[in-house]
Each structure stands twice: as C-alpha cells, then as structure tokens.
Design a protein around this motif. Structure first.
Motif, PDB file in Angstrom:
ATOM      1  N   MET A  90       0.900  -1.234  -0.016  1.00  0.00           N
ATOM      2  CA  MET A  90       0.153   0.051   0.039  1.00  0.00           C
ATOM      3  C   MET A  90       0.874   1.317  -0.076  1.00  0.00           C
ATOM      4  N   GLU A 119       0.513   7.393   0.403  1.00  0.00           N
ATOM      5  CA  GLU A 119      -0.708   8.245   0.345  1.00  0.00           C
ATOM      6  C   GLU A 119      -2.109   7.578   0.704  1.00  0.00           C
ATOM      7  N   GLU A 120      -2.082   6.255   0.397  1.00  0.00           N
ATOM      8  CA  GLU A 120      -3.512   5.609   0.577  1.00  0.00           C
ATOM      9  C   GLU A 120      -3.580   5.216   1.886  1.00  0.00           C
ATOM     10  N   ARG A 124      -4.605   8.006   3.979  1.00  0.00           N
ATOM     11  CA  ARG A 124      -5.873   8.068   3.862  1.00  0.00           C
ATOM     12  C   ARG A 124      -6.912   7.188   4.609  1.00  0.00           C
ATOM     13  N   GLU A 125      -6.537   6.000   4.636  1.00  0.00           N
ATOM     14  CA  GLU A 125      -7.317   5.181   5.779  1.00  0.00           C
ATOM     15  C   GLU A 125      -7.151   5.393   7.086  1.00  0.00           C
TER      16      GLU A 125
END
Length: 86
Positions: A1, A4-5, A8-9
């Motif tokens: 992952m 950035e992701e 975000r999570e």
C-alpha cells in the motif's frame, strides 16, 4: 500500500473514532498517527480492529492516544513479571 493510501485510511479511521468520542482531528495528529503506525508496521486491518475494540469497550472523553491503540494491537509484555516467575 502506498503511503498516500495508508495515510488516507488512517485519516478515515481517526475521523470515525473522533466522531464517536466527540473530538477534533488536526493535521499534526494525522501525521503523528501515520508515522507511528507505519513505524510499527501496523496494517490497516489491524488498526481497524483495534479502533473498533477501543470504541466498543472503552469510555473516553477524547480520542485515545496511539499508544492505547498499539497496546490493543500488540500487547506489551511486562518483562519484570516474566523474570520474577523464573
């Protein structure tokens, strides 16, 4: 992952907990949580499970610290107790 992701999570999970505990989320908090969780190699599913555990079993008047959530994910062993038992 990607980072950035991942961030975000974590942000999504923090906002969910903040809503439950009626607390505010600020950018430095998101950065701190992301850095801490990433340094401890915490996965998003682990964080989600721990967040749900905190929300269903604890009463806080604010968002718990990353240390509280990490203790749920990976309980610390008190080595003094272990040494005394030997």
């Amino acid at each position: 992952m990607k980072l950035e992701e991942y961030k975000r999570e974590i942000t999504r999970i923090l906002f969910m907990m903040a809503a439950v505990f009626r607390d505010k989320i600020e950018d430095p908090m998101i950065e701190a949580w992301t850095t801490i969780m990433q340094s401890e190699n915490v996965t998003i599913p682990e964080l989600q499970r721990a967040a749900l555990e905190v929300m269903k079993s604890r009463e806080y008047n604010k968002l718990p610290s990353p240390a509280v959530v990490l203790d749920i994910i990976r309980p610390r062993v008190d080595h003094r107790v272990t040494a005394e038992a030997q």
